[in-house]
Design a protein around this motif. Structure first.
Motif, PDB file in Angstrom:
ATOM      1  N   SER A  32       0.839  -1.198   0.000  1.00 23.06           N
ATOM      2  CA  SER A  32       0.000   0.000   0.000  1.00 23.06           C
ATOM      3  C   SER A  32       0.876   1.251   0.000  1.00 23.06           C
ATOM      4  O   SER A  32       2.018   1.228   0.479  1.00 23.06           O
ATOM      5  CB  SER A  32      -0.921   0.012   1.214  1.00 23.06           C
ATOM      6  OG  SER A  32      -0.164   0.259   2.383  1.00 23.06           O
ATOM      7  N   SER A  33       0.336   2.350  -0.523  1.00 19.32           N
ATOM      8  CA  SER A  33       1.087   3.603  -0.505  1.00 19.32           C
ATOM      9  C   SER A  33       1.401   4.009   0.936  1.00 19.32           C
ATOM     10  O   SER A  33       2.467   4.572   1.217  1.00 19.32           O
ATOM     11  CB  SER A  33       0.325   4.703  -1.235  1.00 19.32           C
ATOM     12  OG  SER A  33      -0.957   4.880  -0.682  1.00 19.32           O
ATOM     13  N   TYR A  34       0.490   3.712   1.837  1.00 16.05           N
ATOM     14  CA  TYR A  34       0.687   3.998   3.255  1.00 16.05           C
ATOM     15  C   TYR A  34       1.944   3.297   3.783  1.00 16.05           C
ATOM     16  O   TYR A  34       2.718   3.878   4.542  1.00 16.05           O
ATOM     17  CB  TYR A  34      -0.557   3.549   4.030  1.00 16.05           C
ATOM     18  CG  TYR A  34      -0.465   3.704   5.521  1.00 16.05           C
ATOM     19  CD1 TYR A  34      -0.539   4.962   6.119  1.00 16.05           C
ATOM     20  CD2 TYR A  34      -0.317   2.598   6.345  1.00 16.05           C
ATOM     21  CE1 TYR A  34      -0.458   5.111   7.493  1.00 16.05           C
ATOM     22  CE2 TYR A  34      -0.248   2.732   7.717  1.00 16.05           C
ATOM     23  CZ  TYR A  34      -0.317   3.995   8.285  1.00 16.05           C
ATOM     24  OH  TYR A  34      -0.241   4.128   9.647  1.00 16.05           O
ATOM     25  N   SER A  35       2.155   2.049   3.382  1.00 12.93           N
ATOM     26  CA  SER A  35       3.315   1.312   3.893  1.00 12.93           C
ATOM     27  C   SER A  35       4.629   1.952   3.439  1.00 12.93           C
ATOM     28  O   SER A  35       5.603   1.945   4.191  1.00 12.93           O
ATOM     29  CB  SER A  35       3.260  -0.159   3.494  1.00 12.93           C
ATOM     30  OG  SER A  35       3.485  -0.312   2.115  1.00 12.93           O
ATOM     31  N   TYR A  36       4.663   2.531   2.234  1.00 12.06           N
ATOM     32  CA  TYR A  36       5.888   3.187   1.778  1.00 12.06           C
ATOM     33  C   TYR A  36       6.148   4.469   2.573  1.00 12.06           C
ATOM     34  O   TYR A  36       7.304   4.810   2.846  1.00 12.06           O
ATOM     35  CB  TYR A  36       5.848   3.445   0.272  1.00 12.06           C
ATOM     36  CG  TYR A  36       5.928   2.161  -0.513  1.00 12.06           C
ATOM     37  CD1 TYR A  36       7.156   1.573  -0.807  1.00 12.06           C
ATOM     38  CD2 TYR A  36       4.773   1.504  -0.932  1.00 12.06           C
ATOM     39  CE1 TYR A  36       7.230   0.367  -1.494  1.00 12.06           C
ATOM     40  CE2 TYR A  36       4.836   0.303  -1.620  1.00 12.06           C
ATOM     41  CZ  TYR A  36       6.064  -0.260  -1.898  1.00 12.06           C
ATOM     42  OH  TYR A  36       6.135  -1.447  -2.571  1.00 12.06           O
ATOM     43  N   LEU A  37       5.078   5.173   2.944  1.00 17.70           N
ATOM     44  CA  LEU A  37       5.240   6.353   3.799  1.00 17.70           C
ATOM     45  C   LEU A  37       5.818   5.940   5.153  1.00 17.70           C
ATOM     46  O   LEU A  37       6.759   6.565   5.660  1.00 17.70           O
ATOM     47  CB  LEU A  37       3.903   7.070   3.996  1.00 17.70           C
ATOM     48  CG  LEU A  37       3.296   7.704   2.746  1.00 17.70           C
ATOM     49  CD1 LEU A  37       1.879   8.178   3.037  1.00 17.70           C
ATOM     50  CD2 LEU A  37       4.166   8.838   2.238  1.00 17.70           C
ATOM     51  N   LEU A  38       5.260   4.872   5.743  1.00 19.72           N
ATOM     52  CA  LEU A  38       5.783   4.374   7.014  1.00 19.72           C
ATOM     53  C   LEU A  38       7.237   3.920   6.872  1.00 19.72           C
ATOM     54  O   LEU A  38       8.064   4.165   7.759  1.00 19.72           O
ATOM     55  CB  LEU A  38       4.936   3.213   7.534  1.00 19.72           C
ATOM     56  CG  LEU A  38       3.629   3.574   8.213  1.00 19.72           C
ATOM     57  CD1 LEU A  38       2.856   2.308   8.555  1.00 19.72           C
ATOM     58  CD2 LEU A  38       3.875   4.405   9.457  1.00 19.72           C
ATOM     59  N   TRP A  39       7.534   3.240   5.771  1.00 19.48           N
ATOM     60  CA  TRP A  39       8.895   2.747   5.566  1.00 19.48           C
ATOM     61  C   TRP A  39       9.875   3.908   5.558  1.00 19.48           C
ATOM     62  O   TRP A  39      10.939   3.845   6.186  1.00 19.48           O
ATOM     63  CB  TRP A  39       8.992   1.948   4.265  1.00 19.48           C
ATOM     64  CG  TRP A  39      10.080   0.939   4.389  1.00 19.48           C
ATOM     65  CD1 TRP A  39      11.425   1.162   4.286  1.00 19.48           C
ATOM     66  CD2 TRP A  39       9.933  -0.432   4.717  1.00 19.48           C
ATOM     67  NE1 TRP A  39      12.122   0.002   4.516  1.00 19.48           N
ATOM     68  CE2 TRP A  39      11.222  -0.997   4.771  1.00 19.48           C
ATOM     69  CE3 TRP A  39       8.834  -1.248   4.942  1.00 19.48           C
ATOM     70  CZ2 TRP A  39      11.446  -2.326   5.056  1.00 19.48           C
ATOM     71  CZ3 TRP A  39       9.068  -2.581   5.217  1.00 19.48           C
ATOM     72  CH2 TRP A  39      10.355  -3.104   5.273  1.00 19.48           C
TER      73      TRP A  39
END
Length: 171
Positions: A32-39
């Protein structure tokens, strides 16, 4: 490092570009795009982004130090934008990232998983081991039957090490 590009630590505002590069790779499992932000927020110290002359991301590697093996960097994803491919950027990012993480966190082993049909990644990690005169062991980590979707190939674990990084401190 390919001319005109520089390695950098990812920032949260790189997350959308990194997600697009992963999506456009057509080989990575897209998170998810969210996971890349968290990463980019939580694992920036163990990840890298390559920037073009305008400062825009054209490649990335996400990784983390394994909690139970603090001397091991697990490389999660590697991707290079199509316009930046064929210039050795993936290898430069991998070399730069592992040297930085070795210096800062004392890693001496690199792990990743690769599906058998991913020829570029198989070459990348095999050549990395050769460049660093490190042993590489390969074993199936996750058999295809473990994945909920049909057609997912097994994930083969590459364990590369010990890797010697001249000048990196031993923790």
């Amino acid at each position: 490092m390919p001319e005109g590009l520089k390695l950098d630590t990812p920032r949260v505002d790189d997350g959308a570009a990194i997600w697009r590069i992963a999506r456009d790779s057509k080989t990575l499992d897209l998170n998810s795009s969210y996971s890349y932000l968290l990463w980019c927020r939580d694992f920036a110290a163990t990840s890298v982004v390559a920037r073009d002359g305008a400062g825009e991301p054209v490649g990335f590697i996400t990784g983390y130090v394994r909690p139970q093996q603090p001397r091991t960097l697990l490389v999660w994803q590697v991707a290079v934008d199509e316009a930046a491919r064929g210039r050795g950027l993936a290898a430069a990012m991998l070399d730069g990232l592992t040297l930085r993480v070795a210096e800062e966190l004392g890693i001496d082993t690199v792990e990743t998983t690769v599906t058998p049909d991913n020829t570029p990644s198989n070459r990348l990690f095999t050549s990395y081991a050769q460049r660093h005169s490190a042993a590489v062991a390969k074993d199936v980590l996750f058999d295809a039957a473990l994945f909920p979707e049909d057609g997912h190939l097994p994930e083969v674990l590459y364990r590369i090490g010990p890797v010697v990084f001249p000048g990196a401190s031993k923790r």
